[in-house]
Design a protein around this motif. Structure first.
Motif, mmCIF file in Angstrom:
data_model
loop_
_atom_site.group_PDB
_atom_site.id
_atom_site.type_symbol
_atom_site.label_atom_id
_atom_site.label_comp_id
_atom_site.label_asym_id
_atom_site.label_seq_id
_atom_site.Cartn_x
_atom_site.Cartn_y
_atom_site.Cartn_z
ATOM 1 N N GLY A 149 0.825 -1.203 0.000
ATOM 2 C CA GLY A 149 0.000 0.000 0.000
ATOM 3 C C GLY A 149 0.856 1.249 0.000
ATOM 4 N N LEU A 150 0.473 2.219 -0.816
ATOM 5 C CA LEU A 150 1.241 3.454 -0.972
ATOM 6 C C LEU A 150 0.626 4.588 -0.159
ATOM 7 C CD1 LEU A 150 1.820 3.316 -4.849
ATOM 8 C CD2 LEU A 150 3.356 2.513 -3.029
ATOM 9 N N SER A 151 1.477 5.338 0.502
ATOM 10 C CA SER A 151 1.062 6.546 1.207
ATOM 11 C C SER A 151 2.236 7.512 1.212
ATOM 12 C CB SER A 151 0.623 6.233 2.640
ATOM 13 O OG SER A 151 1.740 5.858 3.433
ATOM 14 N N SER A 168 -3.140 -5.302 3.373
ATOM 15 C CA SER A 168 -1.803 -5.176 2.794
ATOM 16 C C SER A 168 -0.806 -6.003 3.583
ATOM 17 C CB SER A 168 -1.356 -3.705 2.810
ATOM 18 O OG SER A 168 -2.239 -2.882 2.076
ATOM 19 N N SER A 169 0.259 -6.431 2.912
ATOM 20 C CA SER A 169 1.376 -7.077 3.588
ATOM 21 C C SER A 169 2.424 -6.051 4.025
ATOM 22 C CB SER A 169 2.039 -8.107 2.671
ATOM 23 O OG SER A 169 1.142 -9.145 2.365
ATOM 24 N N LEU A 170 2.491 -4.959 3.275
ATOM 25 C CA LEU A 170 3.453 -3.903 3.546
ATOM 26 C C LEU A 170 2.827 -2.560 3.207
ATOM 27 C CD1 LEU A 170 6.419 -2.831 4.071
ATOM 28 C CD2 LEU A 170 6.814 -3.231 1.620
ATOM 29 N N ILE A 171 3.032 -1.592 4.080
ATOM 30 C CA ILE A 171 2.672 -0.193 3.810
ATOM 31 C C ILE A 171 3.964 0.602 3.772
ATOM 32 C CG2 ILE A 171 1.649 1.888 4.829
ATOM 33 C CD1 ILE A 171 -0.533 0.012 6.007
ATOM 34 N N VAL A 172 4.124 1.445 2.764
ATOM 35 C CA VAL A 172 5.309 2.301 2.691
ATOM 36 C C VAL A 172 4.906 3.750 2.934
ATOM 37 C CG1 VAL A 172 6.593 0.746 1.186
ATOM 38 C CG2 VAL A 172 5.161 2.519 0.165
ATOM 39 N N VAL A 173 5.807 4.466 3.620
ATOM 40 C CA VAL A 173 5.542 5.866 3.977
ATOM 41 C C VAL A 173 6.788 6.701 3.691
ATOM 42 C CG1 VAL A 173 4.636 7.428 5.740
ATOM 43 C CG2 VAL A 173 4.105 4.986 5.878
ATOM 44 N N PRO A 174 6.997 7.129 2.434
ATOM 45 C CA PRO A 174 8.064 8.102 2.185
ATOM 46 C C PRO A 174 7.647 9.452 2.762
ATOM 47 C CG PRO A 174 6.779 7.741 0.189
ATOM 48 C CD PRO A 174 6.264 6.769 1.213
ATOM 49 N N ALA A 175 8.589 10.142 3.409
ATOM 50 C CA ALA A 175 8.196 11.324 4.167
ATOM 51 C C ALA A 175 9.316 12.352 4.241
ATOM 52 C CB ALA A 175 7.761 10.930 5.574
ATOM 53 N N ALA A 176 8.912 13.551 4.647
ATOM 54 C CA ALA A 176 9.842 14.622 5.021
ATOM 55 C C ALA A 176 9.268 15.282 6.272
ATOM 56 C CB ALA A 176 10.014 15.618 3.887
ATOM 57 N N PHE A 177 9.000 14.472 7.288
ATOM 58 C CA PHE A 177 8.390 14.970 8.523
ATOM 59 C C PHE A 177 9.258 16.063 9.128
ATOM 60 C CE2 PHE A 177 4.993 13.107 11.362
ATOM 61 C CZ PHE A 177 4.197 12.609 10.342
ATOM 62 N N THR A 178 8.627 17.120 9.608
ATOM 63 C CA THR A 178 9.369 18.166 10.291
ATOM 64 C C THR A 178 9.924 17.627 11.609
ATOM 65 O OG1 THR A 178 7.540 19.051 11.616
ATOM 66 C CG2 THR A 178 7.747 19.858 9.348
ATOM 67 N N TYR A 179 10.972 18.271 12.107
ATOM 68 C CA TYR A 179 11.550 17.847 13.383
ATOM 69 C C TYR A 179 10.527 17.963 14.501
ATOM 70 C CZ TYR A 179 15.074 17.223 17.010
ATOM 71 O OH TYR A 179 15.795 16.744 18.076
ATOM 72 N N THR A 180 9.751 19.046 14.485
ATOM 73 C CA THR A 180 8.778 19.297 15.556
ATOM 74 C C THR A 180 7.710 18.213 15.613
ATOM 75 O OG1 THR A 180 9.126 21.677 15.334
ATOM 76 C CG2 THR A 180 7.127 20.963 16.474
ATOM 77 N N GLU A 196 -2.574 -1.873 13.686
ATOM 78 C CA GLU A 196 -3.990 -1.960 13.335
ATOM 79 C C GLU A 196 -4.214 -2.638 11.985
ATOM 80 O OE1 GLU A 196 -4.942 2.120 13.666
ATOM 81 O OE2 GLU A 196 -4.366 2.651 11.627
ATOM 82 N N ASN A 197 -3.215 -2.593 11.106
ATOM 83 C CA ASN A 197 -3.340 -3.257 9.808
ATOM 84 C C ASN A 197 -2.613 -4.598 9.765
ATOM 85 O OD1 ASN A 197 -4.799 -1.201 8.004
ATOM 86 N ND2 ASN A 197 -3.205 0.042 8.957
ATOM 87 N N GLN A 198 -1.955 -4.951 10.855
ATOM 88 C CA GLN A 198 -1.261 -6.229 10.994
ATOM 89 C C GLN A 198 -0.376 -6.517 9.788
ATOM 90 O OE1 GLN A 198 -4.692 -8.796 11.921
ATOM 91 N NE2 GLN A 198 -4.126 -8.676 14.075
#
Length: 264
Positions: A149-151, A168-180, A196-198
């Motif tokens: 699954g893409l997010s 899904s077997s795998l969820i991917v989360v590419p990110a640029a989360f802020t430090y805060t 929750e999605n096991q």
């Protein structure tokens, strides 16, 4: 299957970031990983939020897309291309898009980021909607061991998106989360989505102080379906990796059949 996430500290120079991505992808593939994930905004962390508009490519052509297709084919891997800016119908705006390439270098999936980040606290302020057009469809693909699954980044805060993806077997989360926000919520949210999605969650961040002054949280990590963090890289450039164990997914879903117990 061994999978890996590439953590970067992208600069305002596209050529520099492409060279870094190539090098780290080669390192990850050399370690045996067969599915590789790049972070959000890997091609550019611009000095201005409009800089990404200047490098946006039309769907299906351009140096960023050519490079990803070439690397997937050359390395014989599934490549989930973090995000790149694609041209949008609205002038002055882009789509923040994940493109997926199979081991032959063919693009087989696409996801345009649905939830656009907005945050304002003191001197820190972000509003992606100023330069990005939101997507409107969830997306996934089959990498041979089950559904992936893409997010993207801010999507992490919206659990209904992951329910809409189905099992899904795998969820991917590419990110640029802020430090805060990353310091407060990143790991908690990632582990919650895995539990929750096991399923496995592979999260891939920008991780450090950028030329434009922005600081990203990093902490790329792989989490198993029980919520255990298997590998993590706090800051800096590098690789996070581990194996997807299909038998563990099946065992957890059999002993705790929460997905079958859903009512709503």
């Amino acid at each position: 299957m061994k999978i890996a996430a590439i953590q970067m500290i992208s600069t305002p120079v596209l050529a520099e970031n492409m060279a870094t991505a190539r090098r780290l992808l080669q390192e990850a593939a050399a370690s045996g990983a067969k599915l590789l994930l790049l972070p959000e905004y890997w091609p550019l962390m611009g000095l201005q939020e409009t800089d990404k508009v200047d490098i946006a490519e039309p769907a299906g052509e351009g140096p960023m897309q050519d490079m990803m297709a070439e690397m997937a084919s050359k390395l014989g891997v599934w490549l989930i291309g973090g995000t790149i800016p694609l041209q949008a119908a609205q002038p002055g705006k882009v789509l923040n898009t994940t493109l997926v390439y199979d081991p032959q270098g063919q693009q087989i999936a696409r996801y345009d980021k649905i939830h656009l980040f907005g945050f304002s606290k003191g001197e820190e302020s972000y509003e992606e909607a100023r330069t990005i057009v939101a997507g409107n469809q969830v997306s996934s693909f089959d990498a041979g061991f089950g559904k992936v699954g893409l997010s993207i980044c801010y999507d992490l805060r919206f659990p209904e998106l992951f329910r809409a993806l189905g099992t899904s077997s795998l969820i991917v989360v590419p990110a640029a989360f802020t430090y805060t926000t990353g310091q407060a919520h990143w790991e908690i949210l990632l582990r919650a989505r895995a539990i929750e999605n096991q399923c496995y969650v592979l999260a891939c961040g920008q991780g450090g102080k950028h030329v434009n002054g922005r600081r990203t949280w990093g902490h790329s990590m792989l989490i198993d379906p029980w919520g255990k963090v298997l590998d993590v890289l706090e800051e800096g450039e590098g690789i996070v990796s581990g194996d997807v164990d299909e038998s563990l997914i099946a065992s957890i879903r059999e002993s705790l059949p929460a997905l079958r117990h859903r009512k709503l």
